[in-house]
Design a protein around this motif. Structure first.
Motif, PDB file in Angstrom:
ATOM      1  N   ASP A   1       0.784  -1.245   0.053  1.00 23.98           N
ATOM      2  CA  ASP A   1       0.156  -0.148   0.052  1.00 23.98           C
ATOM      3  C   ASP A   1       0.883   1.294   0.026  1.00 23.98           C
ATOM      4  OD1 ASP A   1      -2.178  -1.479   0.163  1.00 23.98           O
ATOM      5  OD2 ASP A   1      -2.909  -1.398   2.168  1.00 23.98           O
ATOM      6  N   GLY A   2       0.272   2.280  -0.767  1.00 23.53           N
ATOM      7  CA  GLY A   2       0.995   3.633  -0.726  1.00 23.53           C
ATOM      8  C   GLY A   2       2.497   3.544  -1.759  1.00 23.53           C
ATOM      9  N   SER A   3       2.713   2.570  -2.188  1.00 22.04           N
ATOM     10  CA  SER A   3       3.690   2.478  -3.356  1.00 22.04           C
ATOM     11  C   SER A   3       3.770   3.376  -4.543  1.00 22.04           C
ATOM     12  CB  SER A   3       3.781   0.795  -3.723  1.00 22.04           C
ATOM     13  OG  SER A   3       4.297   0.194  -2.817  1.00 22.04           O
ATOM     14  N   ALA A   4       2.324   3.494  -5.083  1.00 21.47           N
ATOM     15  CA  ALA A   4       2.295   4.130  -6.321  1.00 21.47           C
ATOM     16  C   ALA A   4       2.712   5.663  -6.191  1.00 21.47           C
ATOM     17  CB  ALA A   4       0.951   4.168  -6.847  1.00 21.47           C
ATOM     18  N   VAL A   5       2.410   6.401  -4.912  1.00 20.71           N
ATOM     19  CA  VAL A   5       3.052   7.651  -4.319  1.00 20.71           C
ATOM     20  C   VAL A   5       4.418   7.629  -4.342  1.00 20.71           C
ATOM     21  CG1 VAL A   5       2.756   9.328  -2.673  1.00 20.71           C
ATOM     22  CG2 VAL A   5       0.812   8.163  -3.177  1.00 20.71           C
ATOM     23  N   ALA A   6       5.048   6.623  -3.750  1.00 22.57           N
ATOM     24  CA  ALA A   6       6.622   6.559  -3.729  1.00 22.57           C
ATOM     25  C   ALA A   6       7.079   6.346  -5.421  1.00 22.57           C
ATOM     26  CB  ALA A   6       7.065   5.465  -3.048  1.00 22.57           C
ATOM     27  N   VAL A   7       6.621   5.740  -5.992  1.00 26.44           N
ATOM     28  CA  VAL A   7       7.355   5.389  -7.690  1.00 26.44           C
ATOM     29  C   VAL A   7       6.840   6.965  -8.235  1.00 26.44           C
ATOM     30  CG1 VAL A   7       6.666   4.388  -9.597  1.00 26.44           C
ATOM     31  CG2 VAL A   7       6.715   2.853  -7.596  1.00 26.44           C
ATOM     32  N   ASP A   8       5.949   7.499  -8.156  1.00 26.18           N
ATOM     33  CA  ASP A   8       5.514   8.602  -8.675  1.00 26.18           C
ATOM     34  C   ASP A   8       6.543   9.681  -8.247  1.00 26.18           C
ATOM     35  OD1 ASP A   8       3.626   9.905 -10.584  1.00 26.18           O
ATOM     36  OD2 ASP A   8       3.289  11.187  -9.061  1.00 26.18           O
ATOM     37  N   ALA A   9       6.766   9.900  -6.888  1.00 24.54           N
ATOM     38  CA  ALA A   9       7.796  10.802  -6.591  1.00 24.54           C
ATOM     39  C   ALA A   9       9.231  10.677  -7.041  1.00 24.54           C
ATOM     40  CB  ALA A   9       7.761  10.710  -5.039  1.00 24.54           C
ATOM     41  N   ALA A  10       9.510   9.348  -7.174  1.00 21.32           N
ATOM     42  CA  ALA A  10      10.702   8.874  -7.479  1.00 21.32           C
ATOM     43  C   ALA A  10      11.115   9.181  -9.259  1.00 21.32           C
ATOM     44  CB  ALA A  10      11.246   7.667  -7.439  1.00 21.32           C
ATOM     45  N   PHE A  11      10.066   8.624 -10.073  1.00 22.53           N
ATOM     46  CA  PHE A  11      10.145   8.692 -11.440  1.00 22.53           C
ATOM     47  C   PHE A  11       9.899   9.867 -12.022  1.00 22.53           C
ATOM     48  CE2 PHE A  11      10.543   4.364 -10.790  1.00 22.53           C
ATOM     49  CZ  PHE A  11      10.942   3.927 -12.150  1.00 22.53           C
ATOM     50  N   ARG A  12       8.839  10.714 -11.346  1.00 21.55           N
ATOM     51  CA  ARG A  12       8.396  12.210 -12.057  1.00 21.55           C
ATOM     52  C   ARG A  12       9.699  12.985 -12.478  1.00 21.55           C
ATOM     53  NH1 ARG A  12       3.635  13.891 -14.315  1.00 21.55           N
ATOM     54  NH2 ARG A  12       2.026  12.797 -13.247  1.00 21.55           N
ATOM     55  N   SER A  13       9.803  13.499 -13.618  1.00 20.10           N
ATOM     56  CA  SER A  13      10.475  14.545 -14.024  1.00 20.10           C
ATOM     57  C   SER A  13      10.048  15.803 -13.874  1.00 20.10           C
ATOM     58  CB  SER A  13      11.038  14.415 -15.425  1.00 20.10           C
ATOM     59  OG  SER A  13      11.665  15.329 -16.144  1.00 20.10           O
ATOM     60  N   ILE A  14      10.960  16.637 -13.386  1.00 20.75           N
ATOM     61  CA  ILE A  14      10.527  18.335 -13.357  1.00 20.75           C
ATOM     62  C   ILE A  14      10.278  19.048 -14.680  1.00 20.75           C
ATOM     63  CG2 ILE A  14      11.828  18.431 -10.847  1.00 20.75           C
ATOM     64  CD1 ILE A  14      14.023  19.927 -12.239  1.00 20.75           C
ATOM     65  N   VAL A  15      10.891  18.270 -15.625  1.00 23.20           N
ATOM     66  CA  VAL A  15      10.717  18.969 -17.007  1.00 23.20           C
ATOM     67  C   VAL A  15       9.973  17.855 -17.720  1.00 23.20           C
ATOM     68  CG1 VAL A  15      11.892  19.584 -18.973  1.00 23.20           C
ATOM     69  CG2 VAL A  15      12.818  20.152 -17.106  1.00 23.20           C
ATOM     70  N   ALA A  16       8.896  18.255 -18.296  1.00 22.38           N
ATOM     71  CA  ALA A  16       8.013  17.359 -19.070  1.00 22.38           C
ATOM     72  C   ALA A  16       8.762  16.839 -20.337  1.00 22.38           C
ATOM     73  CB  ALA A  16       6.809  17.986 -19.647  1.00 22.38           C
ATOM     74  N   PRO A  17       8.500  15.624 -20.393  1.00 22.49           N
ATOM     75  CA  PRO A  17       9.358  14.757 -21.720  1.00 22.49           C
ATOM     76  C   PRO A  17       8.946  15.472 -22.730  1.00 22.49           C
ATOM     77  CG  PRO A  17       8.837  13.493 -19.938  1.00 22.49           C
ATOM     78  CD  PRO A  17       8.046  14.603 -19.585  1.00 22.49           C
ATOM     79  N   TRP A  18       9.573  15.548 -23.892  1.00 21.58           N
ATOM     80  CA  TRP A  18       9.255  15.946 -25.169  1.00 21.58           C
ATOM     81  C   TRP A  18      10.297  15.739 -26.099  1.00 21.58           C
ATOM     82  CZ3 TRP A  18      11.309  21.197 -27.035  1.00 21.58           C
ATOM     83  CH2 TRP A  18      10.953  21.475 -28.255  1.00 21.58           C
ATOM     84  N   LEU A  19       9.648  15.333 -27.293  1.00 21.83           N
ATOM     85  CA  LEU A  19      10.543  14.958 -28.575  1.00 21.83           C
ATOM     86  C   LEU A  19      10.326  16.229 -29.578  1.00 21.83           C
ATOM     87  CD1 LEU A  19      12.719  13.611 -30.029  1.00 21.83           C
ATOM     88  CD2 LEU A  19      10.757  11.880 -30.862  1.00 21.83           C
ATOM     89  N   SER A  20      11.184  16.777 -30.283  1.00 23.47           N
ATOM     90  CA  SER A  20      10.753  17.934 -31.104  1.00 23.47           C
ATOM     91  C   SER A  20      10.854  17.449 -32.599  1.00 23.47           C
ATOM     92  CB  SER A  20      11.744  19.004 -31.032  1.00 23.47           C
ATOM     93  OG  SER A  20      13.105  18.508 -31.195  1.00 23.47           O
ATOM     94  N   ILE A  21      11.115  16.193 -32.787  1.00 22.65           N
ATOM     95  CA  ILE A  21      10.900  15.910 -34.280  1.00 22.65           C
ATOM     96  C   ILE A  21      10.170  14.618 -34.376  1.00 22.65           C
ATOM     97  CG2 ILE A  21      13.458  16.862 -34.796  1.00 22.65           C
ATOM     98  CD1 ILE A  21      14.161  14.072 -34.697  1.00 22.65           C
ATOM     99  N   TRP A  22       9.901  14.412 -35.776  1.00 24.16           N
ATOM    100  CA  TRP A  22       9.367  12.850 -36.172  1.00 24.16           C
ATOM    101  C   TRP A  22      10.526  12.183 -36.564  1.00 24.16           C
ATOM    102  CZ3 TRP A  22       4.479  11.149 -35.575  1.00 24.16           C
ATOM    103  CH2 TRP A  22       3.586  11.881 -35.261  1.00 24.16           C
ATOM    104  N   PHE A  23      10.873  10.713 -36.661  1.00 28.86           N
ATOM    105  CA  PHE A  23      11.469  10.084 -37.030  1.00 28.86           C
ATOM    106  C   PHE A  23      10.886   8.907 -37.587  1.00 28.86           C
ATOM    107  CE2 PHE A  23      12.360   8.649 -32.706  1.00 28.86           C
ATOM    108  CZ  PHE A  23      11.882   7.552 -32.719  1.00 28.86           C
TER     109      PHE A  23
END
Length: 439
Positions: free
Chosen positions: A417-439
Motif C-alpha cells: 500500500d502507498g507504493s504508487a505515491v513513492a514511485v511517482d515521486a521517484a520517477f517524475r521529471s521536473i521537465v515534461a518529456p518532449w521530442l521535437s521531431i518525427w523520425f
C-alpha cells in the motif's frame, strides 16, 4: 557503437517465420537499385507520391547511416519491390538527470495492403527488438502514425507534444526584452551549424534524441524538390556578443484573400538560452500582415503563454502521444537516469516477449542515482513494491506519466500500500518529456 549494426545478421526467428510463407526477409544495400525499390515501397506505405529520381538521390547518404530491412514476395508481379519495410539505427535518448541512454530508433515501418494480416509487422518489429538487444541497447523508441499497433510489442507513449495556435492580435508581448538579434540565414548555413545548437540543449529535456543526417535534412525541407521547401524561411538568434544561441524554421501562408491575414507556421524552434527563446518568439509574433502563428510538435508546458498579455490568445489545438519507448534491459535502462527521491522500490515486471520480464530492486541514492539488480526473496521493509507490465514501465521511464494514474487505471498494482505515491515521486521529471521531431 561501431557501424556493425548495419550489417548484423537478419534475425533468424523472424526470417524463418516469414520463409514458411514464401517470403524473404533481408537487408538492403543503400548503394544498389534495390534501395530505390525499397524507398518507393516506403512511400506507398504512407500513401505518399512515388519518389522522383532527384528525391531518391538526395536520400542516399541519409539512409547510409541506417540499417534498412525489407521483406519480398517473389511471386508478386513486381518481385523487386518490398512488401514490408523498416529502418533503424542507434541513437542517444535523453533521460531525467541531464543524461543519455543508448536507444534503438525504429522508423519506416510499412506493410503493403496486399499482405496485411500475415504477421509481417510482428515479424519485423520483433526482429528489431531482438537485434537491438543483441547490440546491447537497453531501450527501443519510435514515433507512431497509428497508436493501436505498438503496444502489443511492449511500447508505450512516454512523451507528448502539443500543437499551439496564437492569435497575435490579442497577444501583446510582455516577456523580457532580448539583448541579441534575429537575422535571416540561408539553408546551407543552418545545415552546417544547426546540429551543434540542438546538441547543446538536448540533455535538458527528457525524450529528445541525438539526430543528424536524414532526420536533420528533412527538418530543413529536403529533399529540395518538395514544393513546401521553397516556402521555408530560416532565422538565427545571436546573443549580444554575436554567438548563435538558437534558430527557427517557419513558413508564411495566405489562407484568405485578405492580405493582412497571413499565418506564420513554425516548423521548428530551438533555443540554448532564455534570451534566445524570447527573441525568436517575439520576432515570430510581431510580423506585419500576420493574424496568427501556429507551432506544431511543441512542449505541453510551453513557456510562451506566460510572456503574452492575454493567456487566452494562445490555444492548444491538440495534444497527442508522440514518442513511444520500449524497455529491453531493465537494470541498464533504469540505472541510466536519475530520480527525484531516495528510497527502494521493488518492481515486478511482466513482458510477454521476455526481454524485461523479472523482479528487480531499484535502490536510489541521495544524489538521485540508482543501482538496479535482479531481486529474489522477501520485499525489504523499507521498500515500495509494485507489479506492472513492460508497457507501463516504459511509459513511466521518462518521468512524464503518473504512476498514480496508472494505478487508478488498473495498469499498475500496488504490492505494498502507498507504493504508487513513492514511485511517482521517484520517477517524475521536473521537465515534461518532449521530442521535437518525427523520425
Amino acid at each position: 557503437m561501431s557501424d556493425d549494426f548495419r550489417s548484423a545478421p537478419v534475425d533468424p526467428v523472424s526470417s524463418e517465420r516469414l520463409a514458411a510463407q514464401g517470403l524473404r526477409m533481408g537487408l538492403v544495400d543503400t548503394a544498389s537499385r534495390e534501395f530505390e525499390s525499397w524507398l518507393q515501397a516506403e512511400a506507398r506505405g504512407f500513401h505518399a507520391d512515388r519518389f522522383s529520381a532527384e528525391a531518391i538521390a538526395e536520400q542516399l547518404d541519409g539512409y547510409a547511416d541506417r540499417r534498412t530491412t525489407g521483406v519480398w514476395d517473389e511471386t508478386a508481379v513486381d518481385p523487386s519491390e518490398p512488401v514490408s519495410t523498416v529502418s533503424s539505427w542507434p541513437t542517444e535518448l535523453t533521460v531525467p538527470g541531464f543524461a543519455s541512454v543508448g536507444a534503438w530508433a525504429i522508423s519506416s515501418v510499412t506493410v503493403s495492403p496486399t499482405h496485411r494480416r500475415r504477421g509481417l509487422a510482428r515479424a519485423m518489429l520483433e526482429a528489431e527488438l531482438r537485434t537491438a538487444r543483441s547490440l546491447g541497447l537497453p531501450v527501443a523508441i519510435l514515433t507512431v502514425s497509428e497508436a493501436t499497433i505498438y503496444a502489443r510489442y511492449g511500447f508505450a507513449p512516454a512523451a507528448s507534444a502539443t500543437d499551439w495556435a496564437i492569435d497575435v492580435r490579442r497577444a501583446e508581448w510582455i516577456g523580457p526584452e532580448a539583448a541579441g538579434r534575429v537575422q535571416f540565414v540561408r539553408r546551407e548555413q543552418l545545415l552546417a551549424d544547426g546540429p551543434a545548437i540542438i546538441e547543446r540543449v538536448r540533455l535538458a529535456t527528457p525524450g529528445q534524441i541525438g539526430f543528424s543526417g536524414l532526420s536533420w535534412e528533412r527538418l530543413l525541407g529536403m529533399p529540395s524538390s518538395a514544393e513546401q521547401t521553397k516556402q521555408l524561411r530560416f532565422v538565427r538568434y545571436d546573443d549580444d556578443e554575436g554567438h548563435p544561441q538558437g534558430f527557427a524554421i517557419y513558413r508564411v501562408t495566405e489562407p484568405t484573400p485578405d492580405f493582412s491575414e497571413h499565418v506564420v507556421e513554425v516548423q521548428y524552434l530551438v533555443s540554448a538560452t532564455d534570451d534566445a527563446y524570447a527573441g525568436l518568439w517575439r520576432f515570430l509574433l510581431e510580423m506585419d500582415l500576420v493574424s496568427s502563428v501556429t507551432a506544431a510538435l511543441r512542449p505541453v508546458d510551453e513557456a510562451l503563454g506566460w510572456q503574452l498579455s492575454n493567456v487566452r490568445a494562445m490555444r492548444a489545438v491538440s495534444t497527442r502521444d508522440h514518442l513511444w519507448t520500449r524497455i529491453l534491459d531493465v537494470p541498464a535502462a533504469l540505472s541510466a537516469r536519475s530520480y527525484g527521491t531516495t528510497g527502494r522500490i521493488v518492481l515486478e515486471v511482466g513482458d510477454q516477449l521476455g526481454f524485461a520480464d523479472g523482479r528487480f530492486l531499484l535502490d536510489i541514492a541521495t544524489d538521485g542515482s540508482a543501482a538496479v539488480v535482479p531481486f529474489e526473496g522477501a520485499i525489504p521493509e523499507d521498500a515500495a513494491a509494485i507489479s506492472l507490465g513492460v508497457n507501463e514501465l516504459s511509459a513511466l521511464y521518462l518521468g512524464g506519466v503518473s504512476a498514480l494514474s496508472l494505478a487508478r487505471a488498473g495498469r499498475l498494482i500496488e504490492v505494498r500500500d502507498g507504493s504508487a505515491v513513492a514511485v511517482d515521486a521517484a520517477f517524475r521529471s521536473i521537465v515534461a518529456p518532449w521530442l521535437s521531431i518525427w523520425f
